[in-house]
Design a protein around this motif. Sequence first.
Motif, PDB file in Angstrom:
ATOM      1  N   LYS A 143       0.838  -1.196   0.000  1.00 26.92           N
ATOM      2  CA  LYS A 143       0.000   0.000   0.000  1.00 26.92           C
ATOM      3  C   LYS A 143       0.873   1.246   0.000  1.00 26.92           C
ATOM      4  O   LYS A 143       0.650   2.187  -0.778  1.00 26.92           O
ATOM      5  N   LEU A 144       1.905   1.247   0.850  1.00 27.72           N
ATOM      6  CA  LEU A 144       2.812   2.396   0.895  1.00 27.72           C
ATOM      7  C   LEU A 144       3.639   2.490  -0.384  1.00 27.72           C
ATOM      8  O   LEU A 144       3.898   3.595  -0.882  1.00 27.72           O
ATOM      9  N   ALA A 145       4.023   1.350  -0.940  1.00 33.40           N
ATOM     10  CA  ALA A 145       4.810   1.361  -2.175  1.00 33.40           C
ATOM     11  C   ALA A 145       4.042   2.047  -3.299  1.00 33.40           C
ATOM     12  O   ALA A 145       4.585   2.917  -3.998  1.00 33.40           O
ATOM     13  N   PHE A 146       2.788   1.681  -3.466  1.00 37.23           N
ATOM     14  CA  PHE A 146       1.972   2.302  -4.519  1.00 37.23           C
ATOM     15  C   PHE A 146       1.671   3.768  -4.213  1.00 37.23           C
ATOM     16  O   PHE A 146       1.565   4.592  -5.116  1.00 37.23           O
ATOM     17  N   ALA A 147       1.522   4.097  -2.932  1.00 40.62           N
ATOM     18  CA  ALA A 147       1.118   5.452  -2.546  1.00 40.62           C
ATOM     19  C   ALA A 147       2.281   6.441  -2.477  1.00 40.62           C
ATOM     20  O   ALA A 147       2.057   7.651  -2.449  1.00 40.62           O
ATOM     21  N   SER A 148       3.508   5.929  -2.453  1.00 41.65           N
ATOM     22  CA  SER A 148       4.659   6.810  -2.250  1.00 41.65           C
ATOM     23  C   SER A 148       5.638   6.833  -3.413  1.00 41.65           C
ATOM     24  O   SER A 148       6.352   7.826  -3.611  1.00 41.65           O
ATOM     25  N   GLY A 149       5.735   5.726  -4.170  1.00 43.37           N
ATOM     26  CA  GLY A 149       6.732   5.640  -5.226  1.00 43.37           C
ATOM     27  C   GLY A 149       8.135   5.408  -4.689  1.00 43.37           C
ATOM     28  O   GLY A 149       9.119   5.605  -5.408  1.00 43.37           O
ATOM     29  N   LEU A 150       8.249   4.962  -3.432  1.00 35.74           N
ATOM     30  CA  LEU A 150       9.574   4.714  -2.863  1.00 35.74           C
ATOM     31  C   LEU A 150      10.244   3.525  -3.542  1.00 35.74           C
ATOM     32  O   LEU A 150       9.589   2.582  -3.973  1.00 35.74           O
TER      33      LEU A 150
END
Length: 366
Positions: A190-197
């Motif tokens: 979820k964070l990967a998709f939401a942040s682009g990190l």
Amino acid sequence: MNFKEIYNIMATKRTDGRYTIKKTFNGKPKYFYGKTKKEAREKLQQYEKEFSSCLNFNGAITLYEWINTWLSIKEKTITIATLNSYKGIISRYILPTIGGIKLADIRPAQLRKVFDNMQHLSTRTITYTMTILNSVLELAVRDEIIPKNYMKNIDRPKQVKIKEMITLNANEIKQFLNVITNSEHYALFKLAFASGLRRSELLGLTWSNVHFSKSTISIEQTALRINGGGVLSPTTKTDSSRRTISIDADTMAILRKHKTTIDKRMLATPNWTNHNLVFPGIHGGPRNPDEVSRLCKHYAKLIGKPAFSMHGTRHTHATLLIESGANIKAVQTRLGHASFEETMNTYSHVTPTMEDDLLEKIEKIF
């Protein structure tokens, strides 16, 4: 030592059917493997030859360790900006692929793997990475630590064919997240998709970098794959990579719930190594980045997107932002790209979509 002497060294058969020979160099054991006794002995003979040809031969030092030495020498003669540029290239493209390999074991096949993984990038970035890696290995040759610099076997790219980037649309992202039943995996992607990190940035993230009151996160360190495991690297990021970005309320709420899960796991796990990581491994240390890539492939297959990779989460985030009309300079900062050119080179495929949207707006105005 000649081959006759090597021939008399005992080769032991392993449970996997291979033969192994153990010999000590500079007080450290070295193992040589082969499908036959002869193959194992030939590898030992080759190593003996290399060992004797280099006064300071060191078969134990890894590329990761040698790069740190190379950087400490380089920083005395270059600007801070150039040093940071080197560190950024090294941490993004070199260390994650071959950082854990012994310097003496590096061959053209491993070097080509680095550049195979960079085929989505510009020729300029690949050539720059080659220049850095060549300098690293050349110093090792000059210092007589290894006998040969195999970067001389690698051809410089004339024109790199850009691989098509596999991204997901908004509906496919929901499908991807919906097939995840593990709450920790869900929070990670979820964070990967939401942040682009980047993968390394996600795994290096600590709770002190998550600012719930401001709905932001700060990127200050990375987790790299070294010697088959995850290792934290707090000092190998460029100025552009060290950044603070905003995160949407839904993702922050999931991270808050995720923290409770991690806190409970920490209390229930004996011998927990507390690095305060947002996405820790089984015992609290950094996860192996390759493990996360395998997870991504697994979930991608479940939604019928087997070609989608972990790096695709970053591409997906950037592509959706640009297609929605986001300022590309702001996207550059969010992604931690060193230059506007890097962002444009990477996401030039999105501009036709933007151009079509622009034409529609012009037609409505006039």
